[in-house]
Design a protein around this motif. Sequence first.
Motif, PDB file in Angstrom:
ATOM      1  N   ILE A   1     -12.028  15.609  -0.276  1.00  0.00           N
ATOM      2  CA  ILE A   1     -12.365  16.528  -1.372  1.00  0.00           C
ATOM      3  C   ILE A   1     -12.379  15.776  -2.704  1.00  0.00           C
ATOM      4  O   ILE A   1     -13.308  15.918  -3.509  1.00  0.00           O
ATOM      5  CB  ILE A   1     -11.368  17.703  -1.426  1.00  0.00           C
ATOM      6  N   ASN A   2     -11.344  14.957  -2.927  1.00  0.00           N
ATOM      7  CA  ASN A   2     -11.282  14.194  -4.182  1.00  0.00           C
ATOM      8  C   ASN A   2     -12.432  13.199  -4.294  1.00  0.00           C
ATOM      9  O   ASN A   2     -13.032  13.038  -5.366  1.00  0.00           O
ATOM     10  CB  ASN A   2      -9.944  13.453  -4.272  1.00  0.00           C
ATOM     11  N   ALA A   3     -12.764  12.530  -3.179  1.00  0.00           N
ATOM     12  CA  ALA A   3     -13.850  11.549  -3.204  1.00  0.00           C
ATOM     13  C   ALA A   3     -15.201  12.218  -3.479  1.00  0.00           C
ATOM     14  O   ALA A   3     -16.016  11.702  -4.260  1.00  0.00           O
ATOM     15  CB  ALA A   3     -13.907  10.786  -1.882  1.00  0.00           C
ATOM     16  N   LEU A   4     -15.419  13.368  -2.874  1.00  0.00           N
ATOM     17  CA  LEU A   4     -16.675  14.083  -3.099  1.00  0.00           C
ATOM     18  C   LEU A   4     -16.753  14.618  -4.530  1.00  0.00           C
ATOM     19  O   LEU A   4     -17.839  14.670  -5.125  1.00  0.00           O
ATOM     20  CB  LEU A   4     -16.801  15.244  -2.107  1.00  0.00           C
ATOM     21  N   ALA A   5     -15.601  14.977  -5.081  1.00  0.00           N
ATOM     22  CA  ALA A   5     -15.586  15.550  -6.434  1.00  0.00           C
ATOM     23  C   ALA A   5     -15.858  14.506  -7.504  1.00  0.00           C
ATOM     24  O   ALA A   5     -16.570  14.784  -8.480  1.00  0.00           O
ATOM     25  CB  ALA A   5     -14.244  16.233  -6.693  1.00  0.00           C
TER      26      ALA A   5
ATOM     27  N   ALA B   1      -4.709  20.641   0.560  1.00  0.00           N
ATOM     28  CA  ALA B   1      -3.729  19.558   0.438  1.00  0.00           C
ATOM     29  C   ALA B   1      -3.496  18.841   1.760  1.00  0.00           C
ATOM     30  O   ALA B   1      -2.725  17.877   1.817  1.00  0.00           O
ATOM     31  CB  ALA B   1      -2.396  20.117  -0.077  1.00  0.00           C
ATOM     32  N   ALA B   2      -4.172  19.263   2.825  1.00  0.00           N
ATOM     33  CA  ALA B   2      -3.968  18.661   4.145  1.00  0.00           C
ATOM     34  C   ALA B   2      -4.421  17.206   4.158  1.00  0.00           C
ATOM     35  O   ALA B   2      -5.348  16.816   3.441  1.00  0.00           O
ATOM     36  CB  ALA B   2      -4.726  19.458   5.204  1.00  0.00           C
ATOM     37  N   LEU B   3      -3.770  16.421   4.995  1.00  0.00           N
ATOM     38  CA  LEU B   3      -4.101  15.008   5.114  1.00  0.00           C
ATOM     39  C   LEU B   3      -5.577  14.829   5.465  1.00  0.00           C
ATOM     40  O   LEU B   3      -6.093  15.485   6.375  1.00  0.00           O
ATOM     41  CB  LEU B   3      -3.242  14.364   6.212  1.00  0.00           C
ATOM     42  N   GLY B   4      -6.217  13.946   4.760  1.00  0.00           N
ATOM     43  CA  GLY B   4      -7.635  13.684   4.988  1.00  0.00           C
ATOM     44  C   GLY B   4      -8.522  14.625   4.215  1.00  0.00           C
ATOM     45  O   GLY B   4      -9.458  14.190   3.536  1.00  0.00           O
ATOM     46  N   TYR B   5      -8.249  15.899   4.285  1.00  0.00           N
ATOM     47  CA  TYR B   5      -9.039  16.889   3.545  1.00  0.00           C
ATOM     48  C   TYR B   5      -8.899  16.639   2.045  1.00  0.00           C
ATOM     49  O   TYR B   5      -9.892  16.637   1.311  1.00  0.00           O
ATOM     50  CB  TYR B   5      -8.593  18.302   3.909  1.00  0.00           C
ATOM     51  N   LYS B   6      -7.676  16.421   1.611  1.00  0.00           N
ATOM     52  CA  LYS B   6      -7.426  16.153   0.190  1.00  0.00           C
ATOM     53  C   LYS B   6      -8.181  14.910  -0.260  1.00  0.00           C
ATOM     54  O   LYS B   6      -8.828  14.902  -1.321  1.00  0.00           O
ATOM     55  CB  LYS B   6      -5.924  15.971  -0.040  1.00  0.00           C
ATOM     56  N   GLN B   7      -8.108  13.853   0.537  1.00  0.00           N
ATOM     57  CA  GLN B   7      -8.737  12.592   0.152  1.00  0.00           C
ATOM     58  C   GLN B   7     -10.263  12.724   0.101  1.00  0.00           C
ATOM     59  O   GLN B   7     -10.906  12.198  -0.816  1.00  0.00           O
ATOM     60  CB  GLN B   7      -8.331  11.497   1.143  1.00  0.00           C
TER      61      GLN B   7
ATOM     62  N   ARG C   1      -2.267   3.774  16.406  1.00  0.00           N
ATOM     63  CA  ARG C   1      -2.848   5.017  16.914  1.00  0.00           C
ATOM     64  C   ARG C   1      -3.364   5.886  15.778  1.00  0.00           C
ATOM     65  O   ARG C   1      -4.420   6.517  15.884  1.00  0.00           O
ATOM     66  CB  ARG C   1      -1.808   5.782  17.740  1.00  0.00           C
ATOM     67  N   ILE C   2      -2.612   5.918  14.661  1.00  0.00           N
ATOM     68  CA  ILE C   2      -3.049   6.692  13.500  1.00  0.00           C
ATOM     69  C   ILE C   2      -4.353   6.129  12.952  1.00  0.00           C
ATOM     70  O   ILE C   2      -5.287   6.876  12.642  1.00  0.00           O
ATOM     71  CB  ILE C   2      -1.945   6.692  12.421  1.00  0.00           C
ATOM     72  N   SER C   3      -4.431   4.811  12.841  1.00  0.00           N
ATOM     73  CA  SER C   3      -5.644   4.176  12.320  1.00  0.00           C
ATOM     74  C   SER C   3      -6.847   4.492  13.204  1.00  0.00           C
ATOM     75  O   SER C   3      -7.922   4.865  12.704  1.00  0.00           O
ATOM     76  CB  SER C   3      -5.436   2.663  12.230  1.00  0.00           C
ATOM     77  N   LYS C   4      -6.670   4.406  14.515  1.00  0.00           N
ATOM     78  CA  LYS C   4      -7.770   4.699  15.436  1.00  0.00           C
ATOM     79  C   LYS C   4      -8.156   6.171  15.376  1.00  0.00           C
ATOM     80  O   LYS C   4      -9.338   6.517  15.441  1.00  0.00           O
ATOM     81  CB  LYS C   4      -7.367   4.307  16.857  1.00  0.00           C
ATOM     82  N   ARG C   5      -7.146   7.034  15.242  1.00  0.00           N
ATOM     83  CA  ARG C   5      -7.442   8.462  15.187  1.00  0.00           C
ATOM     84  C   ARG C   5      -8.262   8.795  13.948  1.00  0.00           C
ATOM     85  O   ARG C   5      -9.227   9.563  14.023  1.00  0.00           O
ATOM     86  CB  ARG C   5      -6.153   9.275  15.194  1.00  0.00           C
ATOM     87  N   VAL C   6      -7.888   8.222  12.801  1.00  0.00           N
ATOM     88  CA  VAL C   6      -8.633   8.500  11.569  1.00  0.00           C
ATOM     89  C   VAL C   6     -10.053   7.959  11.670  1.00  0.00           C
ATOM     90  O   VAL C   6     -11.012   8.620  11.257  1.00  0.00           O
ATOM     91  CB  VAL C   6      -7.889   7.929  10.342  1.00  0.00           C
ATOM     92  N   ASP C   7     -10.213   6.761  12.220  1.00  0.00           N
ATOM     93  CA  ASP C   7     -11.564   6.212  12.426  1.00  0.00           C
ATOM     94  C   ASP C   7     -12.394   7.158  13.286  1.00  0.00           C
ATOM     95  O   ASP C   7     -13.572   7.409  13.004  1.00  0.00           O
ATOM     96  CB  ASP C   7     -11.486   4.834  13.097  1.00  0.00           C
ATOM     97  N   GLN C   8     -11.784   7.679  14.345  1.00  0.00           N
ATOM     98  CA  GLN C   8     -12.500   8.587  15.236  1.00  0.00           C
ATOM     99  C   GLN C   8     -12.880   9.883  14.526  1.00  0.00           C
ATOM    100  O   GLN C   8     -13.961  10.428  14.742  1.00  0.00           O
ATOM    101  CB  GLN C   8     -11.647   8.886  16.467  1.00  0.00           C
TER     102      GLN C   8
ATOM    103  N   ASP D   1     -15.171   5.411   2.101  1.00  0.00           N
ATOM    104  CA  ASP D   1     -14.430   4.401   2.868  1.00  0.00           C
ATOM    105  C   ASP D   1     -13.018   4.257   2.310  1.00  0.00           C
ATOM    106  O   ASP D   1     -12.048   4.113   3.069  1.00  0.00           O
ATOM    107  CB  ASP D   1     -15.154   3.049   2.825  1.00  0.00           C
ATOM    108  N   LEU D   2     -12.903   4.302   0.981  1.00  0.00           N
ATOM    109  CA  LEU D   2     -11.571   4.264   0.373  1.00  0.00           C
ATOM    110  C   LEU D   2     -10.781   5.515   0.725  1.00  0.00           C
ATOM    111  O   LEU D   2      -9.567   5.456   0.944  1.00  0.00           O
ATOM    112  CB  LEU D   2     -11.691   4.119  -1.147  1.00  0.00           C
ATOM    113  N   ALA D   3     -11.474   6.639   0.797  1.00  0.00           N
ATOM    114  CA  ALA D   3     -10.808   7.885   1.189  1.00  0.00           C
ATOM    115  C   ALA D   3     -10.266   7.770   2.609  1.00  0.00           C
ATOM    116  O   ALA D   3      -9.190   8.278   2.922  1.00  0.00           O
ATOM    117  CB  ALA D   3     -11.785   9.055   1.085  1.00  0.00           C
ATOM    118  N   LYS D   4     -11.026   7.108   3.470  1.00  0.00           N
ATOM    119  CA  LYS D   4     -10.560   6.902   4.849  1.00  0.00           C
ATOM    120  C   LYS D   4      -9.284   6.056   4.868  1.00  0.00           C
ATOM    121  O   LYS D   4      -8.318   6.388   5.568  1.00  0.00           O
ATOM    122  CB  LYS D   4     -11.645   6.217   5.677  1.00  0.00           C
ATOM    123  N   GLU D   5      -9.284   4.960   4.130  1.00  0.00           N
ATOM    124  CA  GLU D   5      -8.101   4.093   4.108  1.00  0.00           C
ATOM    125  C   GLU D   5      -6.905   4.807   3.488  1.00  0.00           C
ATOM    126  O   GLU D   5      -5.770   4.637   3.938  1.00  0.00           O
ATOM    127  CB  GLU D   5      -8.408   2.794   3.352  1.00  0.00           C
TER     128      GLU D   5
END
Length: 299
Positions: A243-247, A235-241, A202-209, A253-257
């Motif tokens: 933000i770091n990828a854009l920076a 520092a929130a989940l997803g936002y952190k990943q 469910r977490i994987s599907k939610r992040v994909d969505q 795609d790695l940020a998503k995983e």
Amino acid sequence: MALIVICGATASGKSGLSIALAKEISAEIINADSMQLYRGMDIGTAKLTVSEREEIPHHLLDILDVSEDANVASYQQLARTKIDELQNAGKNVIIVGGTGLYIKAIIDELNFPDRDIQVRDRIDKEATELGAVEMHKRLQRLDPIAAAKIPANNLRRVVRALEVIELTGAPFTAQLPREDVDHYQGVRQFGLVMDRSNLDERISKRVDQMWELGFVAEVQQLISAGITKGKTAQAALGYKQIINALADGSSLDLAKEETKRATRQYARRQETWFSRDRRIKWLAPESTALQLEKILALL
């Protein structure tokens, strides 16, 4: 008037159940997700849209700018004030969320020492210089019980614990919730438990969505709104990943995983936190209708 808690790990179905229950008992909902306090953090926090709330009043959503830092002490005051207001008006109240400390801050006698900016800034500077591992070792020396409860990678809470210890001269654990002293009488707590493999799916599907709904664009807008100026929201989940990828120009795609991995880890911590509370009545992973039927029977 009834005061009910719906808690559990992320993606376990809390929001849907809370809406169904609120419609049955004419209740209003108090948000207990620390990141849904922020305006604009919608997709990445799985915040219900206005239409998805089905005309059920929701409180303590969208009350902070992303450049502001949320803290449990101010949340406690806001939540208790709103609950008292609703109950005095004859309303049933449902507290919904996965931030365990925020829920306990409402229903337990949990006090928060005043902050000292100078002390906090000094400890923050030491944390930057020494790193999370060394700060956690310091906490282990001063308060082994707190160190066992707070993981080393949660530097924000480690720093806060060290700040409280210095300001009060007492262990940080002295400030933790006492389950034998309830702020509100007759609170009924219900937790949603899921098979781990199903929850991971469910977490994987939610992040994909979230990515499909425009999560990256949401983060880009929030960067313009100042999300990197505060400590909490970025520092929130997803936002952190993201933000770091854009920076650093790394793969989104790695940020998503990485978001999926971090969310699975967070769900484990949520399960551990809530499992310690013997007052929670756990509901098996089944349809919302069956869960609702069980809650109504118990109420």
